[in-house]
Design a protein around this motif. Sequence first.
Motif, mmCIF file in Angstrom:
data_model
loop_
_atom_site.group_PDB
_atom_site.id
_atom_site.type_symbol
_atom_site.label_atom_id
_atom_site.label_comp_id
_atom_site.label_asym_id
_atom_site.label_seq_id
_atom_site.Cartn_x
_atom_site.Cartn_y
_atom_site.Cartn_z
ATOM 1 N N LEU A 1 29.363 39.046 18.722
ATOM 2 C CA LEU A 1 28.825 39.581 17.246
ATOM 3 C C LEU A 1 27.981 40.868 17.504
ATOM 4 O O LEU A 1 27.533 41.197 18.538
ATOM 5 C CB LEU A 1 27.867 38.411 17.146
ATOM 6 N N SER B 1 22.614 37.948 13.354
ATOM 7 C CA SER B 1 23.977 37.741 13.162
ATOM 8 C C SER B 1 24.333 36.213 14.175
ATOM 9 O O SER B 1 23.461 35.620 14.498
ATOM 10 C CB SER B 1 24.728 38.574 14.292
ATOM 11 N N CYS C 1 25.189 43.343 15.003
ATOM 12 C CA CYS C 1 24.520 43.545 13.642
ATOM 13 C C CYS C 1 23.737 44.936 13.734
ATOM 14 O O CYS C 1 23.161 45.287 14.668
ATOM 15 C CB CYS C 1 23.318 42.401 13.508
#
Length: 234
Positions: free
Chosen positions: A178, A195, A180
């Motif tokens: 992930l 995230s 962000c």
Amino acid sequence: MLYNALLSLTAFMFCLSLFLVHRASVLENDFRKLQGDIMLQLNQPHSEGVNGKMAKMSKTREDIKPSVFQKAQSSLKISSRRVKREQNSCRVPTSFLQLRPNTNKQPDIRGNITVIPWTVSAQKGSTISQKENRIVVQEDGYYLVFGQVLFESPSTVMAHVIRSWSSSEAGKKSTQLLCCMREMSDKTYGNTCYSSGTVYLLQDDELELVIPDRPGALISTDTESTFFGVIQLN
């Protein structure tokens, strides 16, 4: 002589005809009487007996059906409750682990990567644990991974990355899960970057949250502002 014989034969034939006509009439009357008796037996006594028997059988069925149905329904409910209890007793509780910044330590800078020092904020189960600043999963399966950082660096672009480390023949392999990214405002010195996502992880996979290319990043260490965690889904 011949005339007398013919006359006698004619008289005999006439008498025979009368006798046959009489017998035929008697037989016809007997047949009609017998037919009437048979019809009477079929229409009254037999019908009443059949209807009475059928009514009794129907009544017996109506008396039996509710009792059998109620017993079957009761047995089904008991079996259903037993199955639910067995399922509940065998159900493994969901594991989760959430970390918060450790205010007693300073961020660890490794080259161009900043690693936040973490400590346990909330935990349940034994399939997810903490190892230094990483989260380790003990079982293969699907997990909900989430992370949030409240940046306090003005006038710049900030980001965080959540990645996993897996063992292989060549050693540890890193995979980005992930990411962000947030552009900070000149007027506001605080901006949250969050995230989350569902990923499939293997046993002994390690997860970490890092801040790339910002060695001087300023972050909030409040528990409700910056955190990192994993929830087991299966």
